[in-house]
Design a protein around this motif. Structure first.
Motif, PDB file in Angstrom:
ATOM      1  N   UNK A  31       0.856  -1.179   0.083  1.00 33.37           N
ATOM      2  CA  UNK A  31       0.009  -0.146   0.012  1.00 33.37           C
ATOM      3  C   UNK A  31       0.980   1.305  -0.158  1.00 33.37           C
ATOM      4  N   UNK A  32       0.347   2.352  -0.818  1.00 38.14           N
ATOM      5  CA  UNK A  32       1.029   3.457  -0.613  1.00 38.14           C
ATOM      6  C   UNK A  32      -0.161   4.418  -0.349  1.00 38.14           C
ATOM      7  N   UNK A  33      -0.029   5.089   1.065  1.00 40.94           N
ATOM      8  CA  UNK A  33      -0.813   5.793   1.566  1.00 40.94           C
ATOM      9  C   UNK A  33      -0.740   7.475   0.929  1.00 40.94           C
ATOM     10  N   UNK A  34      -1.711   7.904   0.143  1.00 43.97           N
ATOM     11  CA  UNK A  34      -1.134   9.242  -0.689  1.00 43.97           C
ATOM     12  C   UNK A  34      -1.906  10.527  -0.142  1.00 43.97           C
ATOM     13  N   UNK A  35      -1.307  11.473   0.150  1.00 43.10           N
ATOM     14  CA  UNK A  35      -2.258  12.716   0.437  1.00 43.10           C
ATOM     15  C   UNK A  35      -1.660  13.832  -0.030  1.00 43.10           C
ATOM     16  N   UNK A  36      -2.502  14.813  -0.718  1.00 42.59           N
ATOM     17  CA  UNK A  36      -2.055  16.021  -1.148  1.00 42.59           C
ATOM     18  C   UNK A  36      -2.527  17.154  -0.345  1.00 42.59           C
ATOM     19  N   UNK A  37      -1.464  18.175  -0.041  1.00 41.94           N
ATOM     20  CA  UNK A  37      -1.709  19.404   0.645  1.00 41.94           C
ATOM     21  C   UNK A  37      -1.861  20.507  -0.292  1.00 41.94           C
ATOM     22  N   UNK A  38      -2.808  21.352  -0.090  1.00 43.87           N
ATOM     23  CA  UNK A  38      -2.882  22.417  -1.115  1.00 43.87           C
ATOM     24  C   UNK A  38      -2.921  23.656  -0.277  1.00 43.87           C
ATOM     25  N   UNK A  39      -1.612  24.354  -0.762  1.00 43.75           N
ATOM     26  CA  UNK A  39      -1.722  25.713  -0.029  1.00 43.75           C
ATOM     27  C   UNK A  39      -2.924  26.607  -0.242  1.00 43.75           C
ATOM     28  N   UNK A  40      -3.581  26.661  -1.018  1.00 44.91           N
ATOM     29  CA  UNK A  40      -4.552  27.363  -1.275  1.00 44.91           C
ATOM     30  C   UNK A  40      -5.741  27.418  -0.011  1.00 44.91           C
ATOM     31  N   UNK A  41      -5.933  26.228   0.616  1.00 47.78           N
ATOM     32  CA  UNK A  41      -6.596  25.941   1.511  1.00 47.78           C
ATOM     33  C   UNK A  41      -6.209  26.567   2.668  1.00 47.78           C
ATOM     34  N   UNK A  42      -4.863  26.749   3.291  1.00 39.91           N
ATOM     35  CA  UNK A  42      -4.371  27.602   4.087  1.00 39.91           C
ATOM     36  C   UNK A  42      -4.568  28.988   3.918  1.00 39.91           C
TER      37      UNK A  42
END
Length: 149
Positions: A31-42
């Motif tokens: 398994x590869x646990x993958x997450x995307x952080x979007x600076x626009x949310x911050x």
């Protein structure tokens, strides 16, 4: 079998990860646990925070604090899931990237040699209809998708 699990921190994505662990155990997959952080949310949170507090001079400071918190929160969620995988004897790794969720997910899913992409039916908003990101991704991800409810 290589399984990509999309994790946004919602209970739905965590449920999807648990389901992926079961699949990986049966198929001897990893398994590869993958997450995307979007600076626009911050940026959006910081603007709202500054507007509500009346302190618009410190929006940049709010943004940096929120960004640090977002990174820590997603890392904590992924680390907990990684530990669960290890307890279950499943080969697992985590990958956190920055950018626009749709673009980064498509790039990873379509170019990472995955046999399966697993995701929750709903996202962080908790809306009762299928997630809008899921609707955007459905026809564009090449590997089979397993949507967990």
């Amino acid at each position: 079998m290589k399984i990509l699990v999309l994790v946004d921190g919602s209970k739905w994505s965590q449920k999807a990860a648990l389901h992926a662990v079961g699949v990986a155990k049966r198929k001897r997959g990893r398994i590869v646990l993958f997450s995307v952080l979007d600076r626009r949310e911050a940026k959006a949170f910081a603007f709202n925070m500054g507007a509500r507090s009346g302190d618009v001079k410190d929006i940049k400071g709010f943004e940096e604090e929120i960004w640090k918190r977002m990174k820590k929160d997603v890392h904590d969620v992924l680390t907990n899931l990684l530990n669960l995988c290890r307890e279950e004897g499943v080969n697992c790794s985590i990958k956190i990237v920055e950018g626009t969720a749709k673009d980064r997910i498509l790039e990873e899913a379509n170019n990472g040699n995955y046999s399966l992409v697993v995701l929750g039916a709903y996202g962080k908003s908790g809306k009762t209809r299928i997630g809008s990101l899921l609707e955007e991704l459905a026809g564009l991800i090449k590997p089979p998708m397993l949507i967990v409810r």
